[in-house]
Design a protein around this motif. Structure first.
Motif, short mmCIF file in Angstrom:
data_model
loop_
_atom_site.label_atom_id
_atom_site.label_comp_id
_atom_site.label_asym_id
_atom_site.label_seq_id
_atom_site.Cartn_x
_atom_site.Cartn_y
_atom_site.Cartn_z
N MET A 1 0.65 -1.10 -0.02
CA MET A 1 -0.10 0.03 -0.22
C MET A 1 0.80 1.38 -0.05
SD MET A 1 -2.96 0.92 0.11
CE MET A 1 -4.22 2.21 0.37
N GLN A 2 2.08 1.23 0.64
CA GLN A 2 2.78 2.29 0.54
C GLN A 2 3.45 2.57 -0.44
OE1 GLN A 2 5.57 2.15 4.08
NE2 GLN A 2 6.09 4.41 3.88
N LYS A 3 3.81 1.81 -1.29
CA LYS A 3 4.34 1.84 -2.57
C LYS A 3 3.39 2.56 -3.46
CE LYS A 3 7.37 -2.48 -2.79
NZ LYS A 3 7.52 -3.61 -3.43
N TYR A 4 2.15 2.16 -3.52
CA TYR A 4 1.10 2.89 -4.36
C TYR A 4 1.04 4.52 -3.92
CZ TYR A 4 0.21 -2.09 -5.35
OH TYR A 4 0.22 -3.30 -5.68
N LEU A 5 0.92 4.51 -2.50
CA LEU A 5 0.99 5.94 -2.03
C LEU A 5 2.06 6.68 -2.49
CD1 LEU A 5 -0.63 7.98 -0.50
CD2 LEU A 5 0.60 7.04 1.42
N SER A 6 3.38 6.17 -2.70
CA SER A 6 4.34 6.92 -2.93
C SER A 6 4.34 7.32 -4.58
CB SER A 6 5.71 6.15 -2.51
OG SER A 6 5.87 5.00 -3.00
N ILE A 7 4.00 6.25 -5.33
CA ILE A 7 3.84 6.51 -6.88
C ILE A 7 2.76 7.66 -6.90
CG2 ILE A 7 3.03 5.47 -8.89
CD1 ILE A 7 4.31 2.79 -7.68
N ALA A 8 1.80 7.62 -6.12
CA ALA A 8 0.78 8.48 -6.42
C ALA A 8 1.08 9.87 -6.01
CB ALA A 8 -0.48 8.23 -5.47
N VAL A 9 1.86 9.95 -5.18
CA VAL A 9 2.40 11.51 -4.36
C VAL A 9 3.43 11.78 -5.62
CG1 VAL A 9 3.94 12.45 -2.79
CG2 VAL A 9 2.15 10.95 -2.00
N ILE A 10 4.31 10.90 -6.03
CA ILE A 10 5.32 11.49 -7.25
C ILE A 10 4.51 12.07 -8.22
CG2 ILE A 10 6.93 10.60 -8.76
CD1 ILE A 10 7.88 8.89 -6.33
N SER A 11 3.48 11.45 -8.92
CA SER A 11 2.85 11.42 -10.11
C SER A 11 2.07 13.23 -9.68
CB SER A 11 1.87 10.44 -10.26
OG SER A 11 2.22 9.52 -10.82
N ILE A 12 1.34 13.15 -8.58
CA ILE A 12 0.78 14.28 -8.22
C ILE A 12 1.89 15.50 -8.15
CG2 ILE A 12 -0.79 15.51 -6.45
CD1 ILE A 12 -2.12 12.83 -6.16
N THR A 13 2.87 15.30 -7.65
CA THR A 13 3.85 16.33 -7.26
C THR A 13 4.11 16.58 -8.51
OG1 THR A 13 4.31 15.51 -4.99
CG2 THR A 13 6.13 17.08 -6.13
N CYS A 14 4.76 15.67 -9.49
CA CYS A 14 5.29 16.07 -10.73
C CYS A 14 4.11 17.10 -11.55
CB CYS A 14 5.67 14.69 -11.57
SG CYS A 14 7.19 14.11 -10.86
#
Length: 69
Positions: A1-14
């Motif tokens: 779950m944490q992997k998906y959250l980090s991917i989502a955060v990176i995408s949103i931040t970018c």
């Protein structure tokens, strides 16, 4: 779950910072999909899922551009 959250955060931040290119966002999306495929218990289904996402960005862009015409 944490992997998906980090991917989502990176995408949103970018996206918000507009520092990422479309190619980088495509790669992030592919990595997310790859992780999803790897969690499928059935090996055949997992392999089928992985084969669908093995499209390079250049091939994806070319197909997308051809479809827009």
């Amino acid at each position: 779950m944490q992997k998906y959250l980090s991917i989502a955060v990176i995408s949103i931040t970018c996206t918000l910072l507009s520092g990422c290119t479309s190619k980088q966002l495509y790669g992030t999306g592919q990595e997310y999909q790859r992780n999803q495929c790897l969690h499928i218990p059935d090996k055949t289904e997992s392999d089928r899922c992985l084969s669908k996402i093995n499209t390079s960005y250049d091939d994806y862009k070319q197909a997308k551009d051809a479809g827009a015409k």
